[in-house]
Design a protein around this motif. Structure first.
Motif, mmCIF file in Angstrom:
data_model
loop_
_atom_site.group_PDB
_atom_site.id
_atom_site.type_symbol
_atom_site.label_atom_id
_atom_site.label_comp_id
_atom_site.label_asym_id
_atom_site.label_seq_id
_atom_site.Cartn_x
_atom_site.Cartn_y
_atom_site.Cartn_z
ATOM 1 N N VAL A 181 11.329 87.138 -27.081
ATOM 2 C CA VAL A 181 10.232 87.690 -27.866
ATOM 3 C C VAL A 181 9.679 88.933 -27.194
ATOM 4 N N ALA A 182 9.351 89.936 -28.015
ATOM 5 C CA ALA A 182 8.568 91.087 -27.563
ATOM 6 C C ALA A 182 7.199 91.006 -28.223
ATOM 7 N N LEU A 183 6.168 91.379 -27.492
ATOM 8 C CA LEU A 183 4.818 91.458 -28.057
ATOM 9 C C LEU A 183 4.437 92.926 -28.184
ATOM 10 N N GLY A 184 4.042 93.323 -29.384
ATOM 11 C CA GLY A 184 3.585 94.682 -29.619
ATOM 12 C C GLY A 184 2.082 94.696 -29.777
ATOM 13 N N ALA A 185 1.402 95.512 -28.974
ATOM 14 C CA ALA A 185 -0.052 95.550 -28.996
ATOM 15 C C ALA A 185 -0.546 96.971 -29.229
ATOM 16 N N ALA A 186 -1.299 97.167 -30.301
ATOM 17 C CA ALA A 186 -1.966 98.445 -30.495
ATOM 18 C C ALA A 186 -3.163 98.520 -29.556
ATOM 19 N N VAL A 187 -3.429 99.723 -29.060
ATOM 20 C CA VAL A 187 -4.546 99.952 -28.143
ATOM 21 C C VAL A 187 -5.565 100.821 -28.875
ATOM 22 N N PRO A 188 -6.720 100.290 -29.246
ATOM 23 C CA PRO A 188 -7.675 101.074 -30.024
ATOM 24 C C PRO A 188 -7.962 102.438 -29.397
ATOM 25 N N LEU A 189 -7.698 103.486 -30.192
ATOM 26 C CA LEU A 189 -7.899 104.888 -29.805
ATOM 27 C C LEU A 189 -7.110 105.265 -28.550
ATOM 28 N N GLY A 190 -6.132 104.444 -28.197
ATOM 29 C CA GLY A 190 -5.276 104.762 -27.061
ATOM 30 C C GLY A 190 -5.942 104.633 -25.712
ATOM 31 N N VAL A 191 -7.110 103.995 -25.656
ATOM 32 C CA VAL A 191 -7.848 103.866 -24.398
ATOM 33 C C VAL A 191 -7.671 102.441 -23.873
ATOM 34 N N LEU A 192 -6.928 102.300 -22.794
ATOM 35 C CA LEU A 192 -6.590 101.004 -22.226
ATOM 36 C C LEU A 192 -7.409 100.779 -20.950
ATOM 37 N N PRO A 193 -8.374 99.873 -20.966
ATOM 38 C CA PRO A 193 -9.121 99.593 -19.738
ATOM 39 C C PRO A 193 -8.186 99.152 -18.621
ATOM 40 N N ALA A 194 -8.493 99.587 -17.407
ATOM 41 C CA ALA A 194 -7.632 99.238 -16.284
ATOM 42 C C ALA A 194 -7.527 97.725 -16.117
ATOM 43 N N ARG A 195 -8.607 97.019 -16.386
ATOM 44 C CA ARG A 195 -8.575 95.563 -16.239
ATOM 45 C C ARG A 195 -7.597 94.949 -17.244
ATOM 46 N N THR A 196 -7.568 95.477 -18.465
ATOM 47 C CA THR A 196 -6.617 94.983 -19.462
ATOM 48 C C THR A 196 -5.186 95.297 -19.029
ATOM 49 N N ALA A 197 -4.980 96.485 -18.459
ATOM 50 C CA ALA A 197 -3.655 96.842 -17.945
ATOM 51 C C ALA A 197 -3.221 95.884 -16.847
ATOM 52 N N GLU A 198 -4.163 95.420 -16.041
ATOM 53 C CA GLU A 198 -3.827 94.450 -14.999
ATOM 54 C C GLU A 198 -3.361 93.131 -15.609
ATOM 55 N N PHE A 199 -3.987 92.716 -16.703
ATOM 56 C CA PHE A 199 -3.535 91.503 -17.389
ATOM 57 C C PHE A 199 -2.124 91.682 -17.942
ATOM 58 N N LEU A 200 -1.845 92.867 -18.523
ATOM 59 C CA LEU A 200 -0.502 93.146 -19.025
ATOM 60 C C LEU A 200 0.522 93.082 -17.887
ATOM 61 N N ALA A 201 0.167 93.682 -16.747
ATOM 62 C CA ALA A 201 1.081 93.697 -15.604
ATOM 63 C C ALA A 201 1.319 92.291 -15.072
ATOM 64 N N ALA A 202 0.304 91.435 -15.175
ATOM 65 C CA ALA A 202 0.417 90.079 -14.631
ATOM 66 C C ALA A 202 1.444 89.240 -15.390
ATOM 67 N N ILE A 203 1.812 89.641 -16.595
ATOM 68 C CA ILE A 203 2.850 88.925 -17.345
ATOM 69 C C ILE A 203 4.191 89.056 -16.621
ATOM 70 N N ASP A 204 4.329 90.148 -15.855
ATOM 71 C CA ASP A 204 5.525 90.391 -15.031
ATOM 72 C C ASP A 204 6.786 90.453 -15.885
ATOM 73 N N ALA A 205 6.747 91.372 -16.847
ATOM 74 C CA ALA A 205 7.885 91.580 -17.744
ATOM 75 C C ALA A 205 8.034 93.079 -17.989
ATOM 76 N N PRO A 206 9.204 93.522 -18.461
ATOM 77 C CA PRO A 206 9.380 94.949 -18.761
ATOM 78 C C PRO A 206 8.377 95.412 -19.820
ATOM 79 N N ILE A 207 7.900 96.649 -19.672
ATOM 80 C CA ILE A 207 6.856 97.193 -20.546
ATOM 81 C C ILE A 207 7.276 98.572 -21.026
ATOM 82 N N ALA A 208 6.859 98.925 -22.236
ATOM 83 C CA ALA A 208 7.033 100.290 -22.733
ATOM 84 C C ALA A 208 5.742 100.752 -23.381
ATOM 85 N N ILE A 209 5.363 101.988 -23.094
ATOM 86 C CA ILE A 209 4.299 102.666 -23.818
ATOM 87 C C ILE A 209 4.968 103.401 -24.974
ATOM 88 N N THR A 210 4.383 103.364 -26.161
ATOM 89 C CA THR A 210 5.011 103.999 -27.315
ATOM 90 C C THR A 210 4.323 105.313 -27.665
#
Length: 372
Positions: free
Chosen positions: A241-270
């Motif tokens: 499974v891939a999870l696609g997440a829209a980021v409101p207005l393209g502004v990603l809080p650093a804390r949210t980015a840390e949660f994304l990183a904690a999944i420990d899986a490959p990531i792509a910014i679109t």
């Protein structure tokens, strides 16, 4: 139409832009690809030296704003994360590519081509003279990238690829083995011919870049630009499974980015200012979804957040006549038929290729009539 100066001021990790809210650094991610460890490092850098947020750009890059001191330390952190492989070429590693390639659908897997192109760009000393706005594109055949108007791009057609200039089909067809050499050759010719042009579309004769290449197909193919990212629960062809997440207005809080990183899986910014997390089993995907949705990421393909975007605006940009992000956020409660992009001045930074661009006047907004 050519610009009035012969180079632009696009920022990088080493060459920052001094904005109204502090220095701005831009980190290039060829193909939008980033590892979990790298995302965690960028989030930590944004927290320590910047505003504590990551801005996702329409070229699938990351910006850190509000750097009040020691931008060199931030650059060192970016380099230590493996995101600055060439100081001389860092601002011209602009490659957008189909982010679902190789995982979703049956189109050509272009992930290795992205890596090969990035390496080839860095291996050509002369390409360091490319303007920071020059954009390469690699579409795997699904048509998500070809409508973005990249300066030099390919659209894969099975074992061959159509060569595009400024989003237009040239009629040139390339075997897969010639895609990367041809793209870097086109870029090198642009350096020689550009004069004061920053983009291929500004040349008097863009066809001069491919004049020696044989035309073997009707150059009538067109691709509609996309404005909405892939979001939600996306089945990969390998059963994961891939999870696609829209980021409101393209502004990603650093804390949210840390949660994304904690999944420990490959990531792509679109290029649609969203995030994809790949290669999850169903249990991990379900857990991640339950954690990420409540903290602001959007997984609903019908969300009005997918139809609104904005430039930085005030107070970050001295040119802006309004706090356009606040106004865009307020507009989410008033859904419109198409995409709306709110901008603070006539430059209309980050405008998508389709939809309505609304320019702040200091007393409301007016539609922008001139192209970027």
């Amino acid at each position: 139409m050519a610009r009035t100066r012969d180079s632009d001021a696009c920022p990088g990790a080493l060459h920052v832009h001094n904005a109204a809210d502090g220095a701005l650094a831009r980190i290039r991610l060829p193909g939008g690809m980033i590892t979990a460890a790298q995302l965690a490092a960028v989030a930590a850098a944004a927290t320590r030296w910047g505003s504590g947020t990551l801005e996702l750009t329409s070229r699938a890059n990351i910006q850190i704003r509000g750097i009040q001191q020691d931008p060199a330390a931030l650059a060192d952190a970016v380099a230590a994360a493996g995101l600055l492989p060439s100081p001389t070429h860092e601002r011209i590693r602009n490659i957008v590519a189909s982010p679902l390639s190789g995982r979703v659908g049956t189109t050509t897997d272009v992930r290795a081509t992205v890596v090969e192109l990035d390496e080839a760009i860095r291996a050509r000393p002369g390409l360091a003279a490319l303007p920071g706005r020059f954009l390469f594109g690699i579409d795997d055949g699904r048509g998500d990238i070809s409508g973005l108007g990249a300066d030099a791009a390919v659209h894969f057609l099975g074992d061959s690829a159509a060569l595009l200039l400024a989003g237009r089909d040239t009629g040139v067809r390339l075997p897969a083995t010639q895609v990367v050499p041809t793209l870097v050759d086109v870029a090198a010719r642009f350096v020689d011919l550009r004069g004061k042009a920053w983009r291929v579309a500004e040349l008097d004769d863009p066809g001069a870049l491919v004049a020696d290449l044989p035309v073997s197909a009707d150059a009538s193919a067109t691709w509609e630009p996309l404005t909405r990212p892939p979001v939600g629960w996306i089945e990969q062809r390998d059963g994961r499974v891939a999870l696609g997440a829209a980021v409101p207005l393209g502004v990603l809080p650093a804390r949210t980015a840390e949660f994304l990183a904690a999944i420990d899986a490959p990531i792509a910014i679109t290029p649609w200012r969203s995030v994809l997390v790949f290669d999850l089993d169903e249990a991990r995907a379900d857990t991640a979804l339950r954690v990420l949705a409540p903290i602001g990421l959007v997984f609903d393909e019908h969300s009005p957040w997918l139809s609104v975007s904005a430039c930085t605006g005030s107070p970050g940009c001295a040119h802006s006549a309004a706090d356009v992000r606040a106004d865009a956020a307020a507009a989410v409660a008033e859904p419109a038929a198409g995409h709306r992009h709110f901008v603070g001045c006539e430059r209309a930074c980050g405008s998508p290729p389709v939809g309505e661009v609304l320019v702040a006047t200091g007393d409301g907004y007016r539609p922008r009539t001139a192209p970027p």
